[in-house]
Scaffold this active site. Structure first.
Site, mmCIF file in Angstrom:
data_model
loop_
_atom_site.group_PDB
_atom_site.id
_atom_site.type_symbol
_atom_site.label_atom_id
_atom_site.label_comp_id
_atom_site.label_asym_id
_atom_site.label_seq_id
_atom_site.Cartn_x
_atom_site.Cartn_y
_atom_site.Cartn_z
ATOM 1 N N ASN A 284 -11.619 -0.586 -5.246
ATOM 2 C CA ASN A 284 -11.812 0.784 -4.506
ATOM 3 C C ASN A 284 -12.578 1.459 -5.326
ATOM 4 O OD1 ASN A 284 -10.051 -0.603 -2.682
ATOM 5 N ND2 ASN A 284 -8.422 0.675 -2.914
ATOM 6 N N GLU B 35 -4.165 -0.346 -5.496
ATOM 7 C CA GLU B 35 -4.265 0.866 -6.558
ATOM 8 C C GLU B 35 -2.862 1.168 -7.201
ATOM 9 O OE1 GLU B 35 -5.933 4.206 -4.592
ATOM 10 O OE2 GLU B 35 -7.746 3.105 -4.196
ATOM 11 N N TYR C 146 -14.666 5.274 -4.856
ATOM 12 C CA TYR C 146 -15.070 6.518 -4.270
ATOM 13 C C TYR C 146 -15.875 7.449 -5.089
ATOM 14 C CZ TYR C 146 -11.755 5.300 -0.794
ATOM 15 O OH TYR C 146 -10.932 4.470 0.189
ATOM 16 N N HIS D 281 0.863 -1.129 0.010
ATOM 17 C CA HIS D 281 0.083 0.054 0.062
ATOM 18 C C HIS D 281 0.826 1.092 0.033
ATOM 19 C CE1 HIS D 281 -4.486 1.254 1.167
ATOM 20 N NE2 HIS D 281 -3.585 2.431 0.613
HETATM 21 C C1 FCB Z 1 -7.333 5.348 -1.703
HETATM 22 C C2 FCB Z 1 -6.105 4.743 -1.018
HETATM 23 C C3 FCB Z 1 -6.385 4.647 0.718
HETATM 24 C C4 FCB Z 1 -7.180 6.048 0.873
HETATM 25 C C5 FCB Z 1 -8.351 6.416 0.280
HETATM 26 C C6 FCB Z 1 -8.964 7.579 0.781
HETATM 27 O O1 FCB Z 1 -6.889 5.600 -3.012
HETATM 28 O O2 FCB Z 1 -5.912 3.582 -1.194
HETATM 29 O O3 FCB Z 1 -5.034 4.714 1.263
HETATM 30 O O4 FCB Z 1 -6.430 7.235 0.999
HETATM 31 O O5 FCB Z 1 -8.047 6.385 -1.105
#
Ligand code: FCB
Length: 469
Positions: free
Chosen positions: A304, A176, A306, A131
């Site tokens: 992931n 990521e 968002y 990470h």
């Molecule tokens: C992602 C990351 C994580 C955190 C979130 C908000 O891109 O993997 O570590 O920062 O965003």
């Protein structure tokens, strides 16, 4: 104050499939602190934090959430919330301070204790190997621009799996890789803070190669393991059906999503993006057999999610703003993100739950995808503490709406197996330092006091019911 994104799903009775995994996620550099303890080496993020202007509040990860010392009570928080899965990452520089060579026993011992602590509490560990905290010693030799780093990553993966694989069954190689490659080498927002587009393309390939080699190294161990990778995906829509907007969407989707999904799940890079990148890179670093390695079978795919993007193609590149970072989507100076009036989080990211449904449907429809987990989803909002409590109704609504979006995908046939909220704790949010709070548990950094937020209780209630009763 941003309005909740949709009506709470609580009015409906809906359930996830039996066995759906309910968890929370963190990452080593963002929570552990103790960056010089027990022989840990320096990582590229320690270095990034020393660069003037790199971190919004000028902070670093040296203390963070002090999780290195408080891990037991942090695991107790998961128990308190009834969550039975924990996605965490191992710090490569704790285990191999110089990135290679003899492992550091004290670093391995920390993860031994952490994993044992999870199992004692009935929590299933989901380990991520990378990470973003590359040992600085490897960066000094070219980092992910250097093919050798992929080989060193596989060695590290084998060491970690050899030590923990008797207890940890689920392994993610990278978190990521888009961020490591393009934020790290094109826009420079992330470590190692470079702004050379050509390097971003090389780095993306070596990251993916490292993933494939690590997956093979783990499978070569004697212990059974479920190996996956975590990618950050977005739904990318054109602002209109004009050719310029459609092409803008093709390019952003290509760099953000297909550049990773295609090699992993089809064994080839998307030809249109290879063409787009040809100004920067001839891809000569791709060697025979690399794509076979990269497309090594995945046991699961972590997504992931968002936010999503609506994009517009301009007639000409936007004028460069003095002092602004270059774009992470290389060669897209003639593309702009469209503000379409949606509610936004404290990051400025649009809240688009339906985009999550579309991402899931797209991955399972366009690709021969393995079972999927949402390995991160969550939101930063400007929390306030009132009488010792955090009534973060916006975050609770965000999580609720995105879980409903997950269930929409499941009901349309997507094989989604679990969800990990980002994040268990407020933590070090990379270039934003401690100025953005994503936790469902508040951390008071001065005192290290933890306060369970309302969003955690709301999420725990959905997890307890496996949906909405
Ligand atoms: C992602 C990351 C994580 C955190 C979130 C908000 O891109 O993997 O570590 O920062 O965003």
């Amino acid at each position: 104050m941003t309005a909740p994104t949709s009506a709470p799903a609580t009015a409906r009775t809906r359930h996830f499939p039996d066995g759906f995994v309910w968890g929370a996620a963190t990452a080593a550099f963002q929570i552990e602190g103790a960056t010089t303890e027990d022989g840990r080496g320096t990582s590229i993020w320690d270095t990034q934090c020393t660069r003037p202007g790199a971190i919004l509040d000028g902070s670093d990860g040296s203390r963070a959430c002090d999780h290195y010392h408080r891990w037991e009570s942090d695991l107790d928080l998961l128990v308190d919330l009834g969550l039975t899965a924990y996605r965490f990452s191992l710090a490569w520089p704790r285990i191999m301070p110089e990135g290679k060579g003899a492992p550091n026993e004290k670093g391995l011992a920390f993860y031994d204790r952490l994993v044992d602590g999870m199992l004692e509490r009935g929590i299933t560990p989901y380990a991520t190997l990378y990470h973003w905290d590359l040992p600085q010693a490897l960066e000094d030799k070219g980092g992910w621009r250097n093919r050798d780093t992929a080989l060193r990553f596989a060695d590290y993966a084998a060491v970690a799996h050899h030590r923990l694989g008797d207890r940890v069954k689920s392994w993610a190689t990278l978190n990521e890789p888009w961020c490591s490659a393009f934020l790290g080498h094109a826009s420079g927002e992330h470590a190692p803070g470079r702004t050379e587009p050509a390097e971003a393309v090389v780095a993306s390939h070596h990251l993916l190669l490292g993933h494939g080699l690590a997956a093979q190294a783990i499978r070569g161990g004697r212990r059974p393991a479920q190996v996956g990778i975590v990618v950050n995906l977005y739904d990318v829509a054109p602002a209109s059906d004009s050719p310029a907007d459609l092409d803008a969407a093709r390019r952003i989707d290509g760099q953000q999503n297909r550049w990773f999904l295609d090699p992993l799940l089809r064994g080839s890079y998307p030809a249109d993006i290879v063409e787009d990148f040809s100004t920067y890179s001839d891809m000569a670093f791709v060697q025979d057999g690399d794509l076979e390695t990269i497309s090594t079978r995945l046991d699961w795919l972590g997504i992931n999610y968002y936010s999503s993007f609506t994009v517009r193609g301009l007639d000409a590149p936007k004028p460069a703003v003095p002092g602004a970072r270059p774009t992470a989507w290389i060669g897209t100076e003639d593309v702009e993100l469209v503000a379409n009036g949606l509610p936004r989080t404290h990051m400025g990211w649009d809240v688009v739950p339906s985009g999550l449904t579309r991402v899931l449907q797209r991955v399972s429809g366009d690709y021969d995808a393995p079972p999927i987990y949402i390995t991160e989803n969550g939101a930063a909002f400007e929390d306030v503490v009132v009488d010792g409590e955090v009534h973060d109704v916006e975050r609770a609504a965000y999580i609720d709406a995105h879980l409903a979006a997950c269930l929409d995908a499941v009901e349309s046939g997507v094989d989604l197996r679990g969800y990990f909220v980002w994040s268990l704790l407020d933590n070090f949010e990379w270039a934003w330092g401690y100025e953005r709070r994503f936790g469902v548990v508040r951390v008071e950094y001065e005192t290290q006091e933890r306060t369970v937020k309302r969003s955690a209780r709301a999420y725990a209630a959905i997890a307890a019911e496996n949906g909405w009763a």
